[in-house]
Scaffold this motif. Structure first.
Motif, PDB file in Angstrom:
ATOM      1  N   THR A 126       0.841  -1.193   0.000  1.00 58.01           N
ATOM      2  CA  THR A 126       0.000   0.000   0.000  1.00 58.01           C
ATOM      3  C   THR A 126       0.879   1.247   0.000  1.00 58.01           C
ATOM      4  OG1 THR A 126      -0.100   0.216   2.413  1.00 58.01           O
ATOM      5  CG2 THR A 126      -1.743  -1.218   1.369  1.00 58.01           C
ATOM      6  N   VAL A 127       0.332   2.331  -0.517  1.00 61.28           N
ATOM      7  CA  VAL A 127       1.051   3.605  -0.476  1.00 61.28           C
ATOM      8  C   VAL A 127       1.264   4.025   0.975  1.00 61.28           C
ATOM      9  CG1 VAL A 127       0.915   6.055  -1.069  1.00 61.28           C
ATOM     10  CG2 VAL A 127       0.272   4.317  -2.759  1.00 61.28           C
ATOM     11  N   PHE A 128       0.279   3.791   1.826  1.00 56.01           N
ATOM     12  CA  PHE A 128       0.403   4.104   3.254  1.00 56.01           C
ATOM     13  C   PHE A 128       1.659   3.454   3.830  1.00 56.01           C
ATOM     14  CE2 PHE A 128      -0.333   3.441   7.744  1.00 56.01           C
ATOM     15  CZ  PHE A 128      -1.042   4.543   8.184  1.00 56.01           C
ATOM     16  N   HIS A 129       1.866   2.186   3.539  1.00 49.87           N
ATOM     17  CA  HIS A 129       3.030   1.476   4.069  1.00 49.87           C
ATOM     18  C   HIS A 129       4.324   2.034   3.478  1.00 49.87           C
ATOM     19  CE1 HIS A 129       5.253  -1.813   5.894  1.00 49.87           C
ATOM     20  NE2 HIS A 129       5.841  -2.050   4.733  1.00 49.87           N
ATOM     21  N   VAL A 130       4.302   2.325   2.190  1.00 46.67           N
ATOM     22  CA  VAL A 130       5.489   2.879   1.545  1.00 46.67           C
ATOM     23  C   VAL A 130       5.888   4.199   2.199  1.00 46.67           C
ATOM     24  CG1 VAL A 130       6.273   3.997  -0.581  1.00 46.67           C
ATOM     25  CG2 VAL A 130       5.258   1.716  -0.674  1.00 46.67           C
ATOM     26  N   VAL A 131       4.907   5.061   2.444  1.00 46.97           N
ATOM     27  CA  VAL A 131       5.202   6.375   3.013  1.00 46.97           C
ATOM     28  C   VAL A 131       5.693   6.245   4.452  1.00 46.97           C
ATOM     29  CG1 VAL A 131       4.224   8.605   3.667  1.00 46.97           C
ATOM     30  CG2 VAL A 131       3.569   7.547   1.504  1.00 46.97           C
ATOM     31  N   THR A 132       5.004   5.460   5.265  1.00 47.46           N
ATOM     32  CA  THR A 132       5.379   5.373   6.674  1.00 47.46           C
ATOM     33  C   THR A 132       6.728   4.679   6.855  1.00 47.46           C
ATOM     34  OG1 THR A 132       4.002   3.388   6.922  1.00 47.46           O
ATOM     35  CG2 THR A 132       3.020   5.507   7.522  1.00 47.46           C
ATOM     36  N   THR A 133       7.033   3.677   6.045  1.00 52.10           N
ATOM     37  CA  THR A 133       8.331   3.027   6.179  1.00 52.10           C
ATOM     38  C   THR A 133       9.455   3.917   5.647  1.00 52.10           C
ATOM     39  OG1 THR A 133       7.909   1.787   4.129  1.00 52.10           O
ATOM     40  CG2 THR A 133       7.431   0.685   6.204  1.00 52.10           C
ATOM     41  N   LEU A 134       9.162   4.723   4.630  1.00 55.52           N
ATOM     42  CA  LEU A 134      10.134   5.727   4.174  1.00 55.52           C
ATOM     43  C   LEU A 134      10.503   6.643   5.340  1.00 55.52           C
ATOM     44  CD1 LEU A 134      11.572   7.642   2.057  1.00 55.52           C
ATOM     45  CD2 LEU A 134       9.320   8.716   1.770  1.00 55.52           C
ATOM     46  N   LEU A 135       9.512   7.074   6.089  1.00 58.22           N
ATOM     47  CA  LEU A 135       9.749   7.977   7.209  1.00 58.22           C
ATOM     48  C   LEU A 135      10.462   7.264   8.354  1.00 58.22           C
ATOM     49  CD1 LEU A 135       6.294   9.757   7.038  1.00 58.22           C
ATOM     50  CD2 LEU A 135       8.494  10.709   6.332  1.00 58.22           C
ATOM     51  N   ALA A 136      10.147   5.985   8.557  1.00 55.08           N
ATOM     52  CA  ALA A 136      10.846   5.219   9.593  1.00 55.08           C
ATOM     53  C   ALA A 136      12.328   5.089   9.258  1.00 55.08           C
ATOM     54  CB  ALA A 136      10.210   3.844   9.749  1.00 55.08           C
ATOM     55  N   ARG A 137      12.626   4.888   7.981  1.00 54.56           N
ATOM     56  CA  ARG A 137      14.033   4.779   7.585  1.00 54.56           C
ATOM     57  C   ARG A 137      14.780   6.094   7.820  1.00 54.56           C
ATOM     58  NH1 ARG A 137      11.811   2.117   3.146  1.00 54.56           N
ATOM     59  NH2 ARG A 137      12.259   3.875   1.766  1.00 54.56           N
ATOM     60  N   ARG A 138      14.048   7.178   7.864  1.00 53.97           N
ATOM     61  CA  ARG A 138      14.670   8.468   8.170  1.00 53.97           C
ATOM     62  C   ARG A 138      14.770   8.718   9.675  1.00 53.97           C
ATOM     63  NH1 ARG A 138      13.658  13.072   3.682  1.00 53.97           N
ATOM     64  NH2 ARG A 138      13.954  11.792   1.826  1.00 53.97           N
ATOM     65  N   GLY A 139      14.410   7.700  10.443  1.00 56.24           N
ATOM     66  CA  GLY A 139      14.590   7.779  11.887  1.00 56.24           C
ATOM     67  C   GLY A 139      13.463   8.424  12.648  1.00 56.24           C
ATOM     68  N   LEU A 140      12.291   8.583  12.019  1.00 54.99           N
ATOM     69  CA  LEU A 140      11.170   9.248  12.697  1.00 54.99           C
ATOM     70  C   LEU A 140      10.352   8.233  13.498  1.00 54.99           C
ATOM     71  CD1 LEU A 140       9.898  11.658   9.913  1.00 54.99           C
ATOM     72  CD2 LEU A 140      11.568  12.094  11.708  1.00 54.99           C
ATOM     73  N   PRO A 141      10.197   8.439  14.800  1.00 50.74           N
ATOM     74  CA  PRO A 141       9.347   7.549  15.597  1.00 50.74           C
ATOM     75  C   PRO A 141       7.902   7.620  15.129  1.00 50.74           C
ATOM     76  CG  PRO A 141       9.943   9.499  16.856  1.00 50.74           C
ATOM     77  CD  PRO A 141      10.754   9.534  15.597  1.00 50.74           C
TER      78      PRO A 141
END
Length: 241
Positions: A126-141
């Motif tokens: 899902t796009v939701f998962h793509v976006v949130t995991t992108l942000l997680a990889r940037r270190g965002l809790p």
């Protein structure tokens, strides 16, 4: 924003238009949101998104029902607040919005379709998962909001966990602040919480070392004590390790 988000959620239906993103569209979404976050040129419009100031959202009535994403540019990115099932776990998007408005640098992610059409908390495609995991990889809790019926677990108002991850200090602070506010809190890292621990949550599985907090709120809390929940989460300082 409150009225816009209520309308966005109200438009979702179990029979509403929806199609899965292709692999190419998921890759384009990842690149587009990365560029948007960096204030660089992007092609999110080609994926069916409209952009109003710092809010990226799907076009009304489109089968590309891939979510709403709001960015607070007043501070560096700090916390991702997620409501994947807004039209099923009622009012979770309003809890998310209130927390977003009180967290400088926050990013709000809201699922774009009814849970019967798309379940982004359990679907990596899902796009939701793509976006949130992108942000997680940037270190965002991340904090992800869900809801349960009062009768599902009558001994708790709130269930906290880290999903499939290990509960860290932020989760424990959140549990303490919520308990101090008078909520009955089931801490999934200490006791069974009747299947509400989010252990199959795919965002929690993808965060790596990035803190992830899974929050389940019963219906009464979501209807009557949203502000108290937000106060407690703000006091828990979820942006800190």
């Amino acid at each position: 924003m409150d009225a816009f988000l209520r309308d966005f959620t109200a438009a979702q239906s179990s029979r509403g238009p929806y199609r899965r993103a292709t692999a190419a569209e998921l890759a384009a979404a990842e690149a587009g949101f990365a560029a948007f976050l960096d204030r660089a040129p992007h092609a999110l419009g080609e994926l069916g998104f409209s952009i109003d100031a710092d809010v990226v959202h799907q076009e009304p009535g489109s089968d590309r029902a891939w979510g709403l994403y709001a960015f607070d540019r007043s501070a560096p990115p700090s916390l991702v607040i997620e409501a994947p099932h807004a039209s099923s776990d009622l009012r979770t998007e309003l809890v998310g919005l209130a927390l977003f408005e009180r967290t400088p640098g926050a990013i709000l992610a809201v699922g774009g379709a009814h849970r019967r059409r798309e379940d982004p908390a359990h679907d990596t495609g899902t796009v939701f998962h793509v976006v949130t995991t992108l942000l997680a990889r940037r270190g965002l809790p991340q904090v992800q909001l869900h809801g349960f019926n009062d009768t599902t677990l009558t001994t708790a108002d709130v269930v906290l966990s880290a999903g499939a991850a290990e509960a860290g200090d932020a989760a424990r602070r959140a549990a303490d602040r919520l308990a101090e506010a008078g909520f009955r809190v089931c801490r999934a890292w200490e006791e069974p919480c009747r299947g509400l621990a989010g252990t199959t949550n795919v965002q929690s599985q993808a965060t790596g070392d990035t803190p992830f907090l899974h929050v389940e709120l019963n219906r009464t809390v979501r209807e009557t004590r949203r502000d108290d929940v937000v106060d407690a989460l703000v006091e828990a300082e979820l942006t800190k390790p």
